[in-house]
Design a protein around this motif. Structure first.
Motif, short mmCIF file in Angstrom:
data_model
loop_
_atom_site.label_atom_id
_atom_site.label_comp_id
_atom_site.label_asym_id
_atom_site.label_seq_id
_atom_site.Cartn_x
_atom_site.Cartn_y
_atom_site.Cartn_z
N THR A 282 0.84 -1.19 0.00
CA THR A 282 0.00 0.00 0.00
C THR A 282 0.88 1.24 0.00
OG1 THR A 282 -1.60 -1.19 1.36
CG2 THR A 282 -1.90 1.18 1.15
N LYS A 283 0.69 2.11 -0.97
CA LYS A 283 1.42 3.37 -1.00
C LYS A 283 0.49 4.46 -0.48
CE LYS A 283 3.35 6.88 -4.10
NZ LYS A 283 4.34 7.34 -3.11
N ILE A 284 0.75 4.89 0.77
CA ILE A 284 -0.04 5.97 1.35
C ILE A 284 0.31 7.29 0.66
CG2 ILE A 284 -0.55 7.26 3.46
CD1 ILE A 284 -1.60 4.43 3.55
N PHE A 285 -0.70 8.04 0.27
CA PHE A 285 -0.47 9.26 -0.51
C PHE A 285 -0.23 10.48 0.38
CE2 PHE A 285 -1.80 9.05 -5.19
CZ PHE A 285 -1.20 7.81 -5.34
N THR A 286 0.85 11.17 0.10
CA THR A 286 1.16 12.44 0.75
C THR A 286 0.34 13.55 0.08
OG1 THR A 286 2.95 12.93 -0.79
CG2 THR A 286 3.51 11.64 1.18
N ILE A 287 0.47 14.76 0.57
CA ILE A 287 -0.21 15.88 -0.06
C ILE A 287 0.32 16.08 -1.48
CG2 ILE A 287 1.37 17.56 1.00
CD1 ILE A 287 -2.35 18.09 0.04
N GLN A 288 1.63 15.89 -1.68
CA GLN A 288 2.22 16.04 -3.01
C GLN A 288 1.67 14.98 -3.96
OE1 GLN A 288 4.06 16.03 -0.17
NE2 GLN A 288 4.57 18.22 -0.11
N ASP A 289 1.53 13.74 -3.47
CA ASP A 289 0.94 12.66 -4.29
C ASP A 289 -0.49 13.00 -4.68
OD1 ASP A 289 3.23 11.02 -4.13
OD2 ASP A 289 2.57 10.17 -2.22
N ASN A 290 -1.23 13.60 -3.74
CA ASN A 290 -2.61 13.97 -4.01
C ASN A 290 -2.69 15.03 -5.10
OD1 ASN A 290 -5.22 13.20 -2.21
ND2 ASN A 290 -3.32 12.72 -1.11
N LEU A 291 -1.88 16.06 -5.00
CA LEU A 291 -1.90 17.13 -5.99
C LEU A 291 -1.57 16.59 -7.38
CD1 LEU A 291 -0.08 19.92 -3.95
CD2 LEU A 291 -2.52 19.80 -4.49
N LYS A 292 -0.63 15.67 -7.44
CA LYS A 292 -0.25 15.06 -8.72
C LYS A 292 -1.39 14.20 -9.27
CE LYS A 292 3.29 12.22 -10.95
NZ LYS A 292 4.54 11.44 -10.75
N ALA A 293 -2.03 13.43 -8.40
CA ALA A 293 -3.11 12.54 -8.82
C ALA A 293 -4.29 13.32 -9.37
CB ALA A 293 -3.54 11.65 -7.66
N PHE A 294 -4.59 14.46 -8.77
CA PHE A 294 -5.74 15.26 -9.21
C PHE A 294 -5.43 16.06 -10.48
CE2 PHE A 294 -7.46 14.68 -4.86
CZ PHE A 294 -8.78 14.41 -5.18
N SER A 295 -4.18 16.07 -10.90
CA SER A 295 -3.79 16.81 -12.11
C SER A 295 -4.07 15.99 -13.37
CB SER A 295 -2.30 17.18 -12.05
OG SER A 295 -2.02 17.97 -10.92
N PRO A 296 -4.32 16.66 -14.50
CA PRO A 296 -4.54 15.93 -15.75
C PRO A 296 -3.30 15.12 -16.14
CG PRO A 296 -5.23 18.22 -15.94
CD PRO A 296 -4.47 18.12 -14.66
N GLY A 297 -3.50 14.00 -16.78
CA GLY A 297 -2.39 13.17 -17.21
C GLY A 297 -2.82 12.16 -18.25
N LYS A 298 -1.87 11.38 -18.73
CA LYS A 298 -2.14 10.41 -19.78
C LYS A 298 -1.80 8.99 -19.38
CE LYS A 298 -1.58 13.79 -23.53
NZ LYS A 298 -0.87 14.11 -24.81
N ASP A 299 -1.80 8.74 -18.08
CA ASP A 299 -1.61 7.36 -17.61
C ASP A 299 -2.44 7.15 -16.35
OD1 ASP A 299 -0.19 8.40 -15.37
OD2 ASP A 299 1.71 8.26 -16.45
N MET A 300 -2.41 5.95 -15.81
CA MET A 300 -3.28 5.58 -14.69
C MET A 300 -2.94 6.32 -13.39
SD MET A 300 -5.60 3.53 -15.82
CE MET A 300 -6.27 2.58 -14.45
N HIS A 301 -1.83 7.05 -13.36
CA HIS A 301 -1.49 7.81 -12.16
C HIS A 301 -2.33 9.09 -12.05
CE1 HIS A 301 2.15 5.29 -12.76
NE2 HIS A 301 2.05 5.19 -11.44
N SER A 302 -2.97 9.48 -13.16
CA SER A 302 -3.87 10.63 -13.16
C SER A 302 -5.28 10.13 -12.94
CB SER A 302 -3.78 11.37 -14.50
OG SER A 302 -4.84 12.29 -14.64
#
Length: 341
Positions: A282-302
């Protein structure tokens, strides 16, 4: 006489000032940094047995909700699917859910919004098989226990598709996750699709092993805090307080690892040593991970990209009839406000 006249003038002035102030339009709030609850009734919040959600137990026991001035009635669900149904039925204001399960709920007409990423599954969702099954192809015709409609059902279908198989090529046994693990150990089924901590139970069967896991499908299983749209519209300060509490909880766990592990393992019903094994999965998400995840992207990390892919997959497998409108599924204002403050 002069005194009475002066007093009358003073009263008129104060009354006029009060009217002027009351008629002045209030300024809209630019963010949700305030943790003052909009209402005094406790938030009805559900969570269940998943390593990425168990930190909420730490928040409760260490009174971190109260520290953020939010009242929460934290409800434990032995069955994950029961918590999903409770939120969809209006019995909860918030719940811990996966992306695909939330999309399924929205497709059924629920008004739900993802406001926080708790984690990504990186191995804690597993397909565990009996001795003699060596490849995904060997699953053909076998009995597989899985809680239908949940994330592990989704993972199973992903694995089958990768191997050129479909759900019709195996015998799906609809079982609640904990029951699926127990049935597998009892030898009643050939494989089980389960998540931690039920993976520990399933692997007690002699000769059993992991066939594949969420580690083989990066970004496919993100886990979230989901709230009703009504909560966001009526109690945005409380939603912000929940998000703030999450990151305060992560800080507490980092500073108090032994105490936190004790709380987490007890809630999961496993030993501290067993719980430590879940960390890598399990990779617990930091605030930085959250901001990146909520950003547009072209892979499953978005999240926006992942949601589109998951939605198409669910339609393809006929788990939902049509793809729902995903434009209002995510609200990143709360993690952004936390980051700014």
């Amino acid at each position: 006489m002069k005194i009475r006249k002066l007093l009358s003038l003073l009263i008129i002035f104060v009354f006029g000032l009060a009217i002027a102030v009351s008629c002045t339009p209030s300024q809209p709030t630019s963010n949700y940094a305030s943790t003052t609850p909009a209402k005094t009734s406790p938030i009805q919040m559900g969570f269940s047995a998943w390593p990425g959600w168990l930190p909420w137990q730490v928040a409760q026991e260490e009174k971190l909700f109260a520290a953020n001035k939010v009242k929460v009635d934290l409800k434990w669900f032995d069955g994950y699917l029961d918590s999903i149904n409770a939120l969809a039925a209006g019995q909860l204001d918030a719940n811990t859910q996966t992306l695909n399960d939330t999309i399924s709920s929205i497709a059924a007409g629920a008004e739900q919004v993802i406001v926080l990423v708790n984690d990504n599954s990186t191995g804690n969702d597993k397909i565990i098989v009996r001795d003699g099954i060596k490849t995904i192809g060997d699953l053909k015709g076998k009995r597989i226990g899985v809680e239908v409609g949940t994330v592990d059902h989704f993972l199973l279908l992903l694995g089958l598709k990768k191997a050129g198989l479909s759900a019709t090529d195996v015998q799906i046994q609809p079982l609640e996750t904990g029951i699926a693990a127990a049935a597998f150990v009892a030898g009643q089924i050939d494989a089980a699709a389960v998540f931690a901590p039920f993976t520990t139970k399933a692997l007690q069967r002699p000769g059993s092993k992991e066939l594949f896991s969420s580690k083989d499908f990066p970004g496919a299983i993100p886990d979230h805090l989901v709230v009703t749209r009504k909560m966001i519209e009526e109690r945005p300060q409380d939603v912000q307080a929940l998000v703030n509490t999450w990151f305060d909880t992560l800080d507490f766990m980092k500073k108090n690892p032994e105490k936190s592990l004790s709380i987490l393992s007890k809630r999961a019903g496993v030993s501290v040593q067993e719980y430590k094994q879940y960390d890598a999965g399990t990779k617990i998400f930091t605030i930085q991970d959250n901001l990146k995840a909520f950003s547009p992207g072209k892979d499953m990390h978005s999240l926006s990209y992942a949601a589109q892919e998951v939605s198409k997959f669910l339609v393809e497998l006929k788990l939902i009839k049509t793809a729902p409108d995903l434009t209002k599924l995510f609200d990143d204002r709360f993690v952004k406000t936390y980051s700014q403050n």
